[in-house]
Design an enzyme around this catalytic site. Structure first.
Site, PDB file in Angstrom:
ATOM      1  N   SER A 282      -3.735 -20.283 -12.987  1.00 55.02           N
ATOM      2  CA  SER A 282      -5.131 -20.652 -13.245  1.00 55.02           C
ATOM      3  C   SER A 282      -5.534 -21.809 -12.344  1.00 55.02           C
ATOM      4  O   SER A 282      -4.813 -22.803 -12.251  1.00 55.02           O
ATOM      5  CB  SER A 282      -5.327 -21.058 -14.706  1.00 55.02           C
ATOM      6  OG  SER A 282      -6.650 -21.537 -14.891  1.00 55.02           O
TER       7      SER A 282
ATOM      8  N   VAL B  92      -1.224 -28.067 -10.416  1.00 62.83           N
ATOM      9  CA  VAL B  92      -0.447 -27.483  -9.326  1.00 62.83           C
ATOM     10  C   VAL B  92      -1.240 -26.357  -8.660  1.00 62.83           C
ATOM     11  O   VAL B  92      -1.266 -26.240  -7.433  1.00 62.83           O
ATOM     12  CB  VAL B  92       0.937 -26.995  -9.823  1.00 62.83           C
ATOM     13  CG1 VAL B  92       1.715 -26.318  -8.689  1.00 62.83           C
ATOM     14  CG2 VAL B  92       1.738 -28.161 -10.383  1.00 62.83           C
ATOM     15  N   CYS B  93      -1.919 -25.533  -9.453  1.00 61.29           N
ATOM     16  CA  CYS B  93      -2.718 -24.436  -8.893  1.00 61.29           C
ATOM     17  C   CYS B  93      -3.857 -24.983  -8.034  1.00 61.29           C
ATOM     18  O   CYS B  93      -4.156 -24.444  -6.962  1.00 61.29           O
ATOM     19  CB  CYS B  93      -3.290 -23.567 -10.005  1.00 61.29           C
ATOM     20  SG  CYS B  93      -2.036 -22.798 -11.048  1.00 61.29           S
ATOM     21  N   ASP B  94      -4.482 -26.044  -8.496  1.00 64.35           N
ATOM     22  CA  ASP B  94      -5.539 -26.723  -7.757  1.00 64.35           C
ATOM     23  C   ASP B  94      -4.987 -27.193  -6.409  1.00 64.35           C
ATOM     24  O   ASP B  94      -5.562 -26.912  -5.352  1.00 64.35           O
ATOM     25  CB  ASP B  94      -6.045 -27.892  -8.606  1.00 64.35           C
ATOM     26  CG  ASP B  94      -7.097 -28.746  -7.922  1.00 64.35           C
ATOM     27  OD1 ASP B  94      -6.789 -29.402  -6.902  1.00 64.35           O
ATOM     28  OD2 ASP B  94      -8.235 -28.778  -8.414  1.00 64.35           O
TER      29      ASP B  94
END
EC number: 1.11.1.24
Length: 173
Positions: free
Chosen positions: A59, A64-66
């Site tokens: 997501s 971390v995804c950002d």
């Protein structure tokens, strides 16, 4: 019924199950049908003739995804017109568009696997327990052969950023 790989990865140290095959370098990448928005879909064929770096994140609204998506957005700037960077998540297309606008991310194409998790199942990264896609990076050549694959062992860790970019650059030379 799709293949289940119990204990294939962890989330904060707890075992999780991945659904789908374990893809390897040299495999032909499976086709996919993902949403660009609610009405428009994209398939692997839409990127024919291009080298594809596919960054998979659970997501965009997590740290971390950002960071992963921002990093590959920066890398995309130096890769040229023969390369497309795709970010796949199970976020709704509205959320992806909102996040990209807020983050200033404009070089990656965000695609949503929210409808039926078909990408996750085809690429072996669907997390059974969460109905999200496991963090992974795939590099496909112009003929859709997998040239690099990293499926993270721990959902909360960063992928290797240098190796997939190096794999793309090797395909460009």
């Amino acid at each position: 019924m799709a293949q289940e790989r119990a204990n294939a990865a962890t989330f904060k140290g707890n075992p999780i199950t991945l659904i789908g095959p374990e893809l390897k370098v040299g495999d032909t990448a499976p086709d996919f049908r993902l949403n660009k928005n609610l009405l428009e879909e994209a398939t692997l064929q839409d990127y024919a003739g291009k080298i594809k770096l596919i960054s998979v994140v659970p997501s965009l609204d997590t740290g971390v995804c950002d960071a992963q998506t921002r990093r590959f957005n920066q890398e995309a700037a130096g890769l040229g017109e023969d390369v497309v960077v795709l970010t796949v998540s199970a976020d709704l297309p509205f959320a992806q568009a909102r996040w990209c606008g807020a983050a200033g991310v404009d070089r990656v194409v965000t695609l949503s696997d929210y409808k039926d998790n078909s990408f996750g199942k085809a690429y072996g990264v669907l997390i059974k327990e969460f109905a999200l896609d496991m963090r992974a990076v795939f590099v496909l050549d112009k003929d859709n052969k997998i040239q690099y694959v990293e499926v993270l062992n721990e959902m909360t860790e960063h992928p290797d950023y240098e190796k997939p970019v190096a794999a793309v650059k090797a395909l460009l030379s």
